[in-house]
Design a protein around this motif. Structure first.
Motif, PDB file in Angstrom:
ATOM      1  N   GLU A 154      -9.921  -0.243 -11.097  1.00  0.00           N
ATOM      2  CA  GLU A 154      -9.811  -0.647  -9.690  1.00  0.00           C
ATOM      3  C   GLU A 154      -9.107  -1.989  -9.551  1.00  0.00           C
ATOM      4  OE1 GLU A 154     -12.673  -0.823  -5.740  1.00  0.00           O
ATOM      5  OE2 GLU A 154     -13.468  -0.211  -7.680  1.00  0.00           O
ATOM      6  N   ARG A 193       0.809  -1.217   0.000  1.00  0.00           N
ATOM      7  CA  ARG A 193       0.000   0.000   0.000  1.00  0.00           C
ATOM      8  C   ARG A 193       0.843   1.268   0.000  1.00  0.00           C
ATOM      9  NH1 ARG A 193      -4.977  -1.544   4.183  1.00  0.00           N
ATOM     10  NH2 ARG A 193      -5.973  -3.044   2.776  1.00  0.00           N
ATOM     11  N   SER A 204      -9.673   0.490  -0.038  1.00  0.00           N
ATOM     12  CA  SER A 204     -11.108   0.670  -0.263  1.00  0.00           C
ATOM     13  C   SER A 204     -11.852  -0.640   0.004  1.00  0.00           C
ATOM     14  CB  SER A 204     -11.360   1.135  -1.700  1.00  0.00           C
ATOM     15  OG  SER A 204     -11.074   0.093  -2.624  1.00  0.00           O
ATOM     16  N   HIS A 234      -5.237  -2.052  -9.236  1.00  0.00           N
ATOM     17  CA  HIS A 234      -4.597  -1.805  -7.936  1.00  0.00           C
ATOM     18  C   HIS A 234      -5.393  -2.548  -6.860  1.00  0.00           C
ATOM     19  CE1 HIS A 234      -2.120   1.280  -9.830  1.00  0.00           C
ATOM     20  NE2 HIS A 234      -3.224   1.761 -10.373  1.00  0.00           N
ATOM     21  N   PRO A 235      -5.187  -3.852  -6.704  1.00  0.00           N
ATOM     22  CA  PRO A 235      -6.033  -4.630  -5.779  1.00  0.00           C
ATOM     23  C   PRO A 235      -5.613  -4.547  -4.316  1.00  0.00           C
ATOM     24  CG  PRO A 235      -4.470  -6.074  -6.863  1.00  0.00           C
ATOM     25  CD  PRO A 235      -4.234  -4.696  -7.431  1.00  0.00           C
ATOM     26  N   ASP A 260     -11.247  -3.593  -2.461  1.00  0.00           N
ATOM     27  CA  ASP A 260      -9.917  -4.173  -2.634  1.00  0.00           C
ATOM     28  C   ASP A 260      -9.777  -5.443  -1.792  1.00  0.00           C
ATOM     29  OD1 ASP A 260      -8.928  -2.250  -4.436  1.00  0.00           O
ATOM     30  OD2 ASP A 260      -8.604  -0.844  -2.789  1.00  0.00           O
ATOM     31  N   SER A 300       1.421  -4.959  -8.122  1.00  0.00           N
ATOM     32  CA  SER A 300       1.194  -3.603  -7.628  1.00  0.00           C
ATOM     33  C   SER A 300       1.896  -2.550  -8.481  1.00  0.00           C
ATOM     34  CB  SER A 300       1.683  -3.511  -6.182  1.00  0.00           C
ATOM     35  OG  SER A 300       1.571  -2.203  -5.678  1.00  0.00           O
ATOM     36  N   GLY A 336      -5.274  -1.806  -2.358  1.00  0.00           N
ATOM     37  CA  GLY A 336      -5.629  -0.565  -1.690  1.00  0.00           C
ATOM     38  C   GLY A 336      -6.437  -0.793  -0.421  1.00  0.00           C
TER      39      GLY A 336
END
Length: 242
Positions: A192, A26, A200, A195-196, A203, A137, A198
């Motif tokens: 989305e 992250r 949110s 970028h798995p 994710d 990433s 994150g």
């Protein structure tokens, strides 16, 4: 340091590896709460402290190799590390190496050769998993593919109402709005998924994964402590019959 203490250090280091990997993916530092009771106060401060970045590069041809090394060391703040997951891998290796050295002194070197191969493969699996996650990433979707996809989608959405206007009349507006929402949402989902790792809700649940890893490893540690205590008290575990 006893055998049980070395086992505790290795298991705690493995738990720290999971939390540090989550933070690294992250692009942040692990929090003090995540590392509480897993690392010493000094190591926890080093891991939580922000990394200021590498020193500024400049020509060092006029310096000897030793002078260039001393200059780089002086430019980097002391006790600051960038890649925490690999630091924890080194800590795990050091703990396992110490256990092998103690066991070798007891005359069990031959029996540990197979374990060295097995544990080496396990550590390699951790590093491979870390590398795979970092490649996901840090590998963005190709710009040309993304630009062409969005240009085609924009042209299609602009010309779609013209194709259905004669048949749907005033219904063209809600139909076009619904189709546009679906197409644009699919594009947003693709971005989305890129970028798995994150934070949110959509994710990957990295916190839940790390908590599960920590629970499983602490259960292994509790079993090891129970066996050690039984051996110290002279109580042997019951044998299975059959």
């Amino acid at each position: 340091m006893t055998d049980l203490d070395r086992k505790r250090n290795v298991i705690r280091g493995t738990i720290c590896f999971a939390w540090c990997t989550k933070a690294s993916l992250r692009g942040v530092r692990p929090t003090a709460d995540e590392l509480r009771e897993l690392a010493t106060d000094e190591m926890r401060r080093m891991m939580v402290r922000p990394y200021p970045g590498p020193p500024a590069r400049r020509p060092t041809l006029h310096l000897t190799e030793r002078q260039a090394y001393d200059e780089v060391v002086a430019a980097v703040p002391e006790e600051t590390f960038e890649h925490l997951p690999m630091m924890m891998i080194d800590e795990i290796k050091a703990g396992i190496r110490k256990e092998f050295e103690v066991s070798a002194q007891r005359g069990a070197a031959d029996a540990l050769q197979g374990w060295q191969i097995v544990l080496g493969a396990d550590l390699k699996a951790l590093v491979d998993a870390l590398g795979g996650c970092e490649r996901i990433s840090k590998t963005p979707m190709p710009f040309g593919y993304l630009a062409q996809q969005r240009i085609f989608m924009l042209l299609w959405l602009v010309t779609y109402p013209l194709a259905i206007a004669s048949a749907y009349k005033w219904w063209t507006i809600p139909v076009t709005a619904g189709v546009s929402f679906i197409m644009l949402k699919l594009d947003a989902i693709g971005v989305e998924i890129e970028h798995p790792f994150g934070a949110s809700p959509h994710d990957l649940p990295l916190e839940h994964i790390c908590i599960t890893i920590e629970q499983n490893l602490l259960e292994i540690l509790r079993r090891a402590e129970s066996r050690e205590l039984r051996l110290v008290d002279g109580v042997m575990p019951p044998r299975r019959v059959g």
